[in-house]
Design a protein around this motif. Structure first.
Motif, PDB file in Angstrom:
ATOM      1  N   ASN A  90      -4.054  -1.013  -5.433  1.00  0.00           N
ATOM      2  CA  ASN A  90      -5.303  -1.626  -4.980  1.00  0.00           C
ATOM      3  C   ASN A  90      -5.051  -2.720  -3.956  1.00  0.00           C
ATOM      4  O   ASN A  90      -5.809  -2.872  -2.978  1.00  0.00           O
ATOM      5  CB  ASN A  90      -6.059  -2.204  -6.173  1.00  0.00           C
ATOM      6  CG  ASN A  90      -6.703  -1.122  -7.031  1.00  0.00           C
ATOM      7  OD1 ASN A  90      -7.029  -0.033  -6.541  1.00  0.00           O
ATOM      8  ND2 ASN A  90      -6.871  -1.402  -8.320  1.00  0.00           N
ATOM      9  N   GLN A  91      -3.994  -3.503  -4.166  1.00  0.00           N
ATOM     10  CA  GLN A  91      -3.668  -4.582  -3.226  1.00  0.00           C
ATOM     11  C   GLN A  91      -3.309  -4.021  -1.855  1.00  0.00           C
ATOM     12  O   GLN A  91      -3.693  -4.585  -0.822  1.00  0.00           O
ATOM     13  CB  GLN A  91      -2.523  -5.418  -3.786  1.00  0.00           C
ATOM     14  CG  GLN A  91      -2.912  -6.215  -5.031  1.00  0.00           C
ATOM     15  CD  GLN A  91      -1.705  -6.767  -5.764  1.00  0.00           C
ATOM     16  OE1 GLN A  91      -0.614  -6.201  -5.718  1.00  0.00           O
ATOM     17  NE2 GLN A  91      -1.895  -7.884  -6.465  1.00  0.00           N
ATOM     18  N   ASN A  92      -2.590  -2.909  -1.844  1.00  0.00           N
ATOM     19  CA  ASN A  92      -2.229  -2.284  -0.560  1.00  0.00           C
ATOM     20  C   ASN A  92      -3.459  -1.719   0.146  1.00  0.00           C
ATOM     21  O   ASN A  92      -3.625  -1.879   1.360  1.00  0.00           O
ATOM     22  CB  ASN A  92      -1.209  -1.167  -0.792  1.00  0.00           C
ATOM     23  CG  ASN A  92       0.161  -1.712  -1.171  1.00  0.00           C
ATOM     24  OD1 ASN A  92       0.466  -2.882  -0.914  1.00  0.00           O
ATOM     25  ND2 ASN A  92       0.985  -0.871  -1.785  1.00  0.00           N
ATOM     26  N   VAL A  93      -4.311  -1.056  -0.616  1.00  0.00           N
ATOM     27  CA  VAL A  93      -5.533  -0.496  -0.023  1.00  0.00           C
ATOM     28  C   VAL A  93      -6.423  -1.611   0.509  1.00  0.00           C
ATOM     29  O   VAL A  93      -7.067  -1.470   1.563  1.00  0.00           O
ATOM     30  CB  VAL A  93      -6.290   0.358  -1.067  1.00  0.00           C
ATOM     31  CG1 VAL A  93      -7.672   0.746  -0.543  1.00  0.00           C
ATOM     32  CG2 VAL A  93      -5.492   1.599  -1.414  1.00  0.00           C
ATOM     33  N   PHE A  94      -6.452  -2.740  -0.194  1.00  0.00           N
ATOM     34  CA  PHE A  94      -7.245  -3.896   0.253  1.00  0.00           C
ATOM     35  C   PHE A  94      -6.831  -4.312   1.664  1.00  0.00           C
ATOM     36  O   PHE A  94      -7.689  -4.587   2.515  1.00  0.00           O
ATOM     37  CB  PHE A  94      -7.044  -5.053  -0.730  1.00  0.00           C
ATOM     38  CG  PHE A  94      -7.821  -6.295  -0.393  1.00  0.00           C
ATOM     39  CD1 PHE A  94      -9.130  -6.452  -0.824  1.00  0.00           C
ATOM     40  CD2 PHE A  94      -7.253  -7.316   0.360  1.00  0.00           C
ATOM     41  CE1 PHE A  94      -9.849  -7.606  -0.515  1.00  0.00           C
ATOM     42  CE2 PHE A  94      -7.950  -8.467   0.676  1.00  0.00           C
ATOM     43  CZ  PHE A  94      -9.266  -8.605   0.243  1.00  0.00           C
ATOM     44  N   ILE A  95      -5.526  -4.353   1.928  1.00  0.00           N
ATOM     45  CA  ILE A  95      -5.038  -4.731   3.265  1.00  0.00           C
ATOM     46  C   ILE A  95      -5.346  -3.625   4.272  1.00  0.00           C
ATOM     47  O   ILE A  95      -5.816  -3.888   5.390  1.00  0.00           O
ATOM     48  CB  ILE A  95      -3.527  -5.032   3.227  1.00  0.00           C
ATOM     49  CG1 ILE A  95      -3.239  -6.238   2.327  1.00  0.00           C
ATOM     50  CG2 ILE A  95      -2.993  -5.274   4.634  1.00  0.00           C
ATOM     51  CD1 ILE A  95      -3.890  -7.516   2.761  1.00  0.00           C
TER      52      ILE A  95
END
Length: 500
Positions: A90-95
């Protein structure tokens, strides 16, 4: 908060349908509540990451911003915050999906609103704080989007609910990068830290992120003098880049900063090697604050004193104590010893011995002098000053004691300055200086260790015109009152031989 009945109809169906399916709900509000609950667990966040829900939430946030759906915005931010709590997918997709830009827009709009609780801003910062834990790429994206202007605007909101996550974000971004700390403490960034300190000095903090941030800036990097100068009273100094503290006026924020730094240093003695400039700056602060003693009401309590002047004086002194304790524990000839060497070269020992000469003696010695007064009708000099707070004498003795530890040149210096007698008279209990006796004994122990000259001087003390005080006699000492100066000092008292 506002949400019109037709609000859900304004949301694209591709968004609502995916949320309905993921939550097994039939309304948007219910879907968000269900997903928020599910995202509180590691398994739930992982499951939602597999369903690629986060891009859908980001789209929803952009929609409700444009149509002023406050209730849905709050729920969407809560879900986004939970999704980014430790779930790297999720953190990667957020970026990848420009989540930083979306949240930055939310923060910008929220700062223009009249929201007394700043709930939207708090949630937006919590989202970014969770993302900032993911790694350097995530941190850089946040930094480039928010530094310095948005960080500065956020830092001016005087709520710990805002300053706590803001400090967390800034610390996570800068903690491993000296170049970013340099930018943060440069002309454009330092006002951010200044505002954070002003906020926490007035409203406090709950989490320790601000302490970690200040430790990084002030104790691991050489920016304490600049920050302390920035917090000065308005118009006190013409040149803010000069860390000179001859003016005796200090601000409440400066006193608070010293309080926090003292706490940090005391908690991490032995782990932090303080910069030499930091030690020199604190010494100058203490040196300047001494002149406040005469104009400051005497405080009968210990630190904090409740006054700006008393706290600047006291906490700068405890910082010096812990700098010397920290460095003496190292033992090796490394950078850490430079801090104490700098303090000694600036005249620390002379200054502290002079203060001990100028303040009233401990209560036990005053009792001895009063006993002598009854015999010869003389009294204490009127020039002696009272301790500005409870424990002041003890703190001075503690600094000297730590400086003495395994430093023969300091031992010799104190002997040559006739400081042996002064330290001997600190080995007594004093209700106004808790643990003075223990610190005094530690000082004398360090004074005598491995130093034959000092040992000989103490052993050859002669008793002349002494006064008997039981508390001192228990230590094998007696009080000698100088007939000319009326000052008291301790000398060895011969003990009678007894059968064993």
């Amino acid at each position: 908060m506002k949400n019109s009945p037709s609000l859900e109809q304004s949301i694209p169906e591709r968004i609502t349908q995916r949320l309905f399916i993921a939550s097994n709900s039939c309304t948007l509000e219910a879907s968000l509540e269900t997903l928020i609950e599910a995202s509180k667990s590691i398994e739930g966040r992982s499951n939602l990451a597999s369903q690629d829900i986060l891009p859908c939430v980001l789209e929803l946030i952009q929609c409700v911003i444009n149509i002023s759906g406050d209730v849905l915005l709050l729920s969407s931010l809560k879900l986004l915050r939970n999704l980014c709590a430790g779930e790297i997918r999720n953190q990667n997709v957020f970026i990848e999906q420009n989540g930083v830009g979306v949240v930055s827009r939310v923060l910008q709009d929220a700062m223009l609103m009249n929201d007394p609780d700043h709930v939207i801003i708090r949630l937006g910062l919590q989202v970014l704080a969770n993302v900032s834990l993911a790694g350097e790429e995530h941190q850089q994206a946040i930094w480039h989007r928010l530094f310095p202007d948005k960080f500065l605007l956020l830092s001016r909101i005087t709520y710990h609910e805002i300053s706590d996550p803001l400090s967390m974000i800034i610390y996570n971004i800068c903690s491993r990068h000296s170049e970013l700390v340099a930018s943060l403490c440069g002309d454009s960034g330092l006002p951010i830290i200044e505002e954070i300190v002003r906020t926490v000095s007035s409203v406090g903090f709950v989490e320790d992120w601000v302490k970690l941030l200040l430790s990084r800036i002030c104790l691991e990097e050489p920016y304490f003098p600049r920050l302390f100068s920035k917090l000065r009273p308005i118009d006190t100094y013409k040149d803010s880049n000069k860390a000179e503290y001859r003016d005796v006026s200090f601000s409440s924020e400066q006193a608070y900063l010293l309080t926090i730094i003292s706490e940090i240093l005391n908690e991490q003695i032995g782990d932090i090697v303080v910069p030499k400039d930091f030690a020199a700056c604190v010494y100058r602060i203490f040196q300047s604050s001494i002149s406040i003693i005469d104009s400051t009401p005497i405080c009968k309590s210990g630190l904090p004193t409740g006054t700006i002047a008393g706290d600047v004086l006291g906490y700068s002194l405890t910082i010096l104590r812990d700098i010397c304790a920290q460095d003496s524990k190292k033992g090796d000839k490394d950078v850490s010893e430079d801090a104490v060497d700098v303090l000694l070269s600036l005249g620390l020992i002379d200054l502290l011995l002079g203060i001990l000469h100028d303040i009233e003696p401990p209560a036990v010695l005053k009792k001895a002098l009063q006993q002598g007064e009854n015999e010869d009708r003389t009294s204490l000099p009127n020039s002696l000053k009272a301790c500005p707070y409870k424990g002041f004498r003890r703190d001075i003795v503690a600094v000297i004691a730590n400086c003495l530890y395994r430093r023969k040149h300091v031992q010799d210096d104190i002997r040559k300055k006739n400081g042996v007698f002064v330290l001997l008279q600190q080995c007594v209990a004093d209700e106004n200086n808790p643990f003075l006796r223990e610190w005094g004994i530690w000082a004398v122990r360090n004074l005598l260790e491995g130093n034959l000259e000092n040992q000989k001087l103490v052993s050859e003390l002669e008793v002349q015109g002494s006064a008997d005080v039981p508390e001192i006699a228990e230590l094998g000492l007696r009080v000698e009152v100088d007939p000319k100066t009326r000052r008291a000092k301790l000398v060895n008292a011969p003990r009678p031989f007894q059968d064993s």
